[in-house]
Design a protein around this motif. Structure first.
Motif, PDB file in Angstrom:
ATOM      1  N   GLN A 189      35.211  33.503  27.220  1.00 17.10           N
ATOM      2  CA  GLN A 189      34.859  34.918  27.307  1.00 17.10           C
ATOM      3  C   GLN A 189      34.263  35.265  28.668  1.00 17.10           C
ATOM      4  OE1 GLN A 189      32.274  35.317  23.912  1.00 17.10           O
ATOM      5  NE2 GLN A 189      33.949  35.928  22.524  1.00 17.10           N
ATOM      6  N   ARG A 190      33.477  34.384  29.205  1.00 12.29           N
ATOM      7  CA  ARG A 190      32.910  34.648  30.518  1.00 12.29           C
ATOM      8  C   ARG A 190      34.005  34.693  31.585  1.00 12.29           C
ATOM      9  NH1 ARG A 190      29.929  30.617  30.715  1.00 12.29           N
ATOM     10  NH2 ARG A 190      28.095  31.491  29.700  1.00 12.29           N
ATOM     11  N   GLN A 191      34.945  33.786  31.520  1.00 12.30           N
ATOM     12  CA  GLN A 191      36.047  33.796  32.486  1.00 12.30           C
ATOM     13  C   GLN A 191      36.928  35.036  32.313  1.00 12.30           C
ATOM     14  OE1 GLN A 191      38.025  30.044  31.803  1.00 12.30           O
ATOM     15  NE2 GLN A 191      36.774  28.965  33.321  1.00 12.30           N
ATOM     16  N   LEU A 192      37.144  35.404  31.052  1.00 15.29           N
ATOM     17  CA  LEU A 192      37.952  36.600  30.790  1.00 15.29           C
ATOM     18  C   LEU A 192      37.258  37.863  31.304  1.00 15.29           C
ATOM     19  CD1 LEU A 192      40.596  37.570  29.498  1.00 15.29           C
ATOM     20  CD2 LEU A 192      39.380  37.798  27.319  1.00 15.29           C
ATOM     21  N   GLY A 193      35.963  37.975  31.149  1.00 13.65           N
ATOM     22  CA  GLY A 193      35.231  39.120  31.672  1.00 13.65           C
ATOM     23  C   GLY A 193      35.301  39.185  33.185  1.00 13.65           C
ATOM     24  N   ASP A 194      35.224  38.043  33.861  1.00  9.29           N
ATOM     25  CA  ASP A 194      35.338  38.033  35.324  1.00  9.29           C
ATOM     26  C   ASP A 194      36.737  38.483  35.765  1.00  9.29           C
ATOM     27  OD1 ASP A 194      32.737  37.133  35.498  1.00  9.29           O
ATOM     28  OD2 ASP A 194      33.302  35.006  35.665  1.00  9.29           O
ATOM     29  N   ALA A 195      37.753  38.070  35.011  1.00 11.86           N
ATOM     30  CA  ALA A 195      39.125  38.480  35.358  1.00 11.86           C
ATOM     31  C   ALA A 195      39.323  39.984  35.174  1.00 11.86           C
ATOM     32  CB  ALA A 195      40.123  37.699  34.502  1.00 11.86           C
ATOM     33  N   PHE A 196      38.793  40.554  34.094  1.00 13.44           N
ATOM     34  CA  PHE A 196      38.885  42.006  33.871  1.00 13.44           C
ATOM     35  C   PHE A 196      38.130  42.774  34.960  1.00 13.44           C
ATOM     36  CE2 PHE A 196      39.650  41.388  29.066  1.00 13.44           C
ATOM     37  CZ  PHE A 196      41.025  41.515  29.237  1.00 13.44           C
ATOM     38  N   ALA A 197      37.000  42.281  35.351  1.00 15.81           N
ATOM     39  CA  ALA A 197      36.226  42.963  36.384  1.00 15.81           C
ATOM     40  C   ALA A 197      36.961  42.932  37.719  1.00 15.81           C
ATOM     41  CB  ALA A 197      34.865  42.302  36.519  1.00 15.81           C
ATOM     42  N   ASP A 198      37.633  41.859  38.023  1.00 14.67           N
ATOM     43  CA  ASP A 198      38.383  41.776  39.278  1.00 14.67           C
ATOM     44  C   ASP A 198      39.572  42.738  39.281  1.00 14.67           C
ATOM     45  OD1 ASP A 198      38.964  40.399  41.849  1.00 14.67           O
ATOM     46  OD2 ASP A 198      40.760  39.739  40.755  1.00 14.67           O
ATOM     47  N   LEU A 199      40.244  42.840  38.123  1.00 10.27           N
ATOM     48  CA  LEU A 199      41.379  43.751  38.043  1.00 10.27           C
ATOM     49  C   LEU A 199      40.941  45.223  38.070  1.00 10.27           C
ATOM     50  CD1 LEU A 199      43.606  41.944  35.406  1.00 10.27           C
ATOM     51  CD2 LEU A 199      44.092  42.218  37.849  1.00 10.27           C
ATOM     52  N   SER A 200      39.753  45.498  37.542  1.00 13.45           N
ATOM     53  CA  SER A 200      39.287  46.887  37.573  1.00 13.45           C
ATOM     54  C   SER A 200      39.026  47.367  38.989  1.00 13.45           C
ATOM     55  CB  SER A 200      38.014  47.026  36.743  1.00 13.45           C
ATOM     56  OG  SER A 200      36.949  46.306  37.347  1.00 13.45           O
ATOM     57  N   LEU A 201      38.732  46.446  39.879  1.00 19.05           N
ATOM     58  CA  LEU A 201      38.514  46.833  41.273  1.00 19.05           C
ATOM     59  C   LEU A 201      39.826  46.983  42.042  1.00 19.05           C
ATOM     60  CD1 LEU A 201      35.488  44.483  42.132  1.00 19.05           C
ATOM     61  CD2 LEU A 201      35.418  46.932  41.572  1.00 19.05           C
ATOM     62  N   LYS A 202      40.842  46.265  41.620  1.00 14.85           N
ATOM     63  CA  LYS A 202      42.111  46.274  42.349  1.00 14.85           C
ATOM     64  C   LYS A 202      43.125  47.247  41.748  1.00 14.85           C
ATOM     65  CE  LYS A 202      41.592  41.485  43.919  1.00 14.85           C
ATOM     66  NZ  LYS A 202      42.184  40.126  43.915  1.00 14.85           N
ATOM     67  N   SER A 203      42.974  47.642  40.515  1.00 17.22           N
ATOM     68  CA  SER A 203      43.918  48.575  39.871  1.00 17.22           C
ATOM     69  C   SER A 203      43.208  49.921  39.684  1.00 17.22           C
ATOM     70  CB  SER A 203      44.411  48.024  38.530  1.00 17.22           C
ATOM     71  OG  SER A 203      45.038  46.767  38.714  1.00 17.22           O
ATOM     72  N   LEU A 204      43.554  50.884  40.531  1.00 15.11           N
ATOM     73  CA  LEU A 204      42.887  52.187  40.448  1.00 15.11           C
ATOM     74  C   LEU A 204      43.323  52.956  39.216  1.00 15.11           C
ATOM     75  CD1 LEU A 204      43.117  53.241  44.206  1.00 15.11           C
ATOM     76  CD2 LEU A 204      41.196  52.174  43.010  1.00 15.11           C
ATOM     77  N   GLU A 205      44.565  52.774  38.803  1.00  9.69           N
ATOM     78  CA  GLU A 205      45.052  53.501  37.639  1.00  9.69           C
ATOM     79  C   GLU A 205      44.386  53.033  36.350  1.00  9.69           C
ATOM     80  OE1 GLU A 205      46.881  51.745  39.627  1.00  9.69           O
ATOM     81  OE2 GLU A 205      48.061  53.193  40.860  1.00  9.69           O
ATOM     82  N   LEU A 206      44.071  51.731  36.253  1.00 11.42           N
ATOM     83  CA  LEU A 206      43.472  51.145  35.027  1.00 11.42           C
ATOM     84  C   LEU A 206      42.029  50.678  35.282  1.00 11.42           C
ATOM     85  CD1 LEU A 206      46.526  49.001  33.871  1.00 11.42           C
ATOM     86  CD2 LEU A 206      45.808  51.224  32.984  1.00 11.42           C
ATOM     87  N   HIS A 207      41.370  51.367  36.179  1.00 10.67           N
ATOM     88  CA  HIS A 207      40.015  50.953  36.549  1.00 10.67           C
ATOM     89  C   HIS A 207      39.059  51.022  35.351  1.00 10.67           C
ATOM     90  CE1 HIS A 207      36.282  50.552  38.777  1.00 10.67           C
ATOM     91  NE2 HIS A 207      35.872  51.747  38.240  1.00 10.67           N
ATOM     92  N   GLU A 208      39.080  52.107  34.592  1.00 13.35           N
ATOM     93  CA  GLU A 208      38.166  52.265  33.467  1.00 13.35           C
ATOM     94  C   GLU A 208      38.501  51.303  32.323  1.00 13.35           C
ATOM     95  OE1 GLU A 208      38.169  56.293  32.278  1.00 13.35           O
ATOM     96  OE2 GLU A 208      37.280  57.041  34.150  1.00 13.35           O
ATOM     97  N   GLU A 209      39.787  51.153  32.020  1.00 11.36           N
ATOM     98  CA  GLU A 209      40.161  50.265  30.910  1.00 11.36           C
ATOM     99  C   GLU A 209      39.759  48.825  31.177  1.00 11.36           C
ATOM    100  OE1 GLU A 209      41.920  52.535  32.234  1.00 11.36           O
ATOM    101  OE2 GLU A 209      42.550  53.908  30.648  1.00 11.36           O
ATOM    102  N   PHE A 210      40.063  48.342  32.393  1.00 14.27           N
ATOM    103  CA  PHE A 210      39.646  46.960  32.731  1.00 14.27           C
ATOM    104  C   PHE A 210      38.122  46.845  32.752  1.00 14.27           C
ATOM    105  CE2 PHE A 210      43.937  46.401  34.780  1.00 14.27           C
ATOM    106  CZ  PHE A 210      44.331  45.359  33.962  1.00 14.27           C
TER     107      PHE A 210
END
Length: 369
Positions: A189-210
């Motif tokens: 879960q900790r690794q998955l949360g870090d991956a979602f946080a990284d994608l939220s910074l790089k994907s402007l369209e899905l920033h809130e969902e990530f």
């Protein structure tokens, strides 16, 4: 011839003079103080022999001049004639003063010297005899030929303790498995949360969902670490109860069983001797067997009492420990799966559990210097 006669006359005249010298008290005192003076005044007869009275007087004066208490030997000097080929003969013997001191002192009797090899051999002999009797008793019990002393109440408590120990060990094993699986889930879960946080910074369209998923996974990981701390505390407490407290009691139970076997072995031996003939050869054996039986009976009674006391204290301690740990385990699991973070943290505070933050045990670079 005339000169010779004059010399003899002079020697003869000196004889009474010497007796007068010895009879004089002042001269006697000087003779006691100085052995040399006494030796110088020894009279000699006309034929070159000492008179016996003067010889004894010289020996007495010599003994008086010697200090008493030094452990010296009595010395007797015997003088022979001038025509003899032997010189003075000195005869030595124990000094009378020394004899008195030796007799008046305390008499110390030395202890009998013991041979270490014989002591070891005797210990090996006793151990071998005891082992033989106990082995014979165990075999006779398994074959159904020998009698066995049984305390029904105590034996029932021991059987319940051994059965509970197996069940507690099973609970401990399952709790350890749960802790391992929960640790892996929290790590994922900790690794998955870090991956979602990284994608939220790089994907402007899905920033809130990530971002929402990243926060959710991090919160689950944090709550999982809290639950993991509670489970590990539960495991540590149950492990202490099973592998230390109960194990110590079972060790006393083993000693009790060994004492019981020895007691039955010597009891059987005594019964066999009592059934046999009684004569001059068997009576000492019966008496010795009776003494050994009494010794092992006292040991058996003592161990039985110790086991009863330990079982009582173990039951009280077990109830207290398991009551607290089961309440902790229930509240922690319920709060975690209900998503009640405050209740989960309150449960840990209630049982004084402190969570270890990652890397807290590692020393800082300042401490390493």
């Amino acid at each position: 011839m005339s000169e010779h006669s004059n010399e003899s006359t002079t020697l003869d005249e000196s004889h009474p003079a010497a007796e007068e010298v010895q009879s004089d008290p002042e001269e006697g005192a000087m003779a006691q103080e100085s052995p040399k003076n006494s030796a110088a005044e020894i009279p000699v007869t006309s034929n070159g022999q000492l008179e016996d009275s003067h010889e004894h007087s010289f020996n007495r004066d010599l003994k008086r001049s010697l200090p008493v208490g030094l452990g010296l030997s009595e010395t007797k000097i015997t003088s022979h004639g001038f025509d003899s080929t032997k010189e003075g003969v000195v005869e030595a013997g124990p000094f009378p003063g020394a004899r008195a001191q030796q007799k008046s002192g305390p008499v110390v009797l030395a202890d009998e010297v013991k041979n270490p090899a014989m002591e070891k051999l005797e210990l090996v002999r006793k151990w071998s005899l005891n082992t033989y009797k106990c082995t014979r008793q165990i075999i006779s019990e398994k074959l159904g030929r020998g009698s066995r002393t049984v305390d029904l109440e105590l034996e029932a408590q021991i059987d319940i303790l051994r059965d509970n120990k197996k069940k507690y060990e099973n609970i401990l094993k399952l709790a350890q498995t749960l802790s391992t699986q929960l640790f892996q889930m929290v790590h994922t879960q900790r690794q998955l949360g870090d991956a979602f946080a990284d994608l939220s910074l790089k994907s402007l369209e899905l920033h809130e969902e990530f971002g929402y998923n990243a926060d959710t996974q991090k919160l689950l990981a944090k709550n999982g670490e809290t639950l993991l701390g509670a489970i590990n505390f539960f495991i540590a407490s149950v492990n202490t109860l099973v592998n230390k407290t109960i194990e110590d009691t079972l060790l006393t139970v083993k000693q009790y069983e060994s004492a019981r076997i020895e007691y039955d072995a010597y009891r059987t031996d005594l019964e066999e001797l009592n059934l046999g003939p009684r004569d001059a050869n068997t009576l000492p054996k019966i008496e010795q067997s009776q003494q050994l039986f009494q010794v092992h009976k006292e040991k058996y009674d003592k161990m039985r009492n110790d086991v009863s006391i330990k079982l009582k204290f173990l039951e009280e301690n077990k109830v207290k420990v398991l009551h607290n740990q089961l309440v902790l385990f229930h509240n922690a699991i319920a709060a975690y799966f209900a998503g009640n973070q405050k209740q989960l943290e309150q449960t840990l505070k209630q049982f004084h559990i402190k969570l270890k933050t990652p890397g807290a045990d590692a020393p800082s670079w300042l401490e390493e210097q």
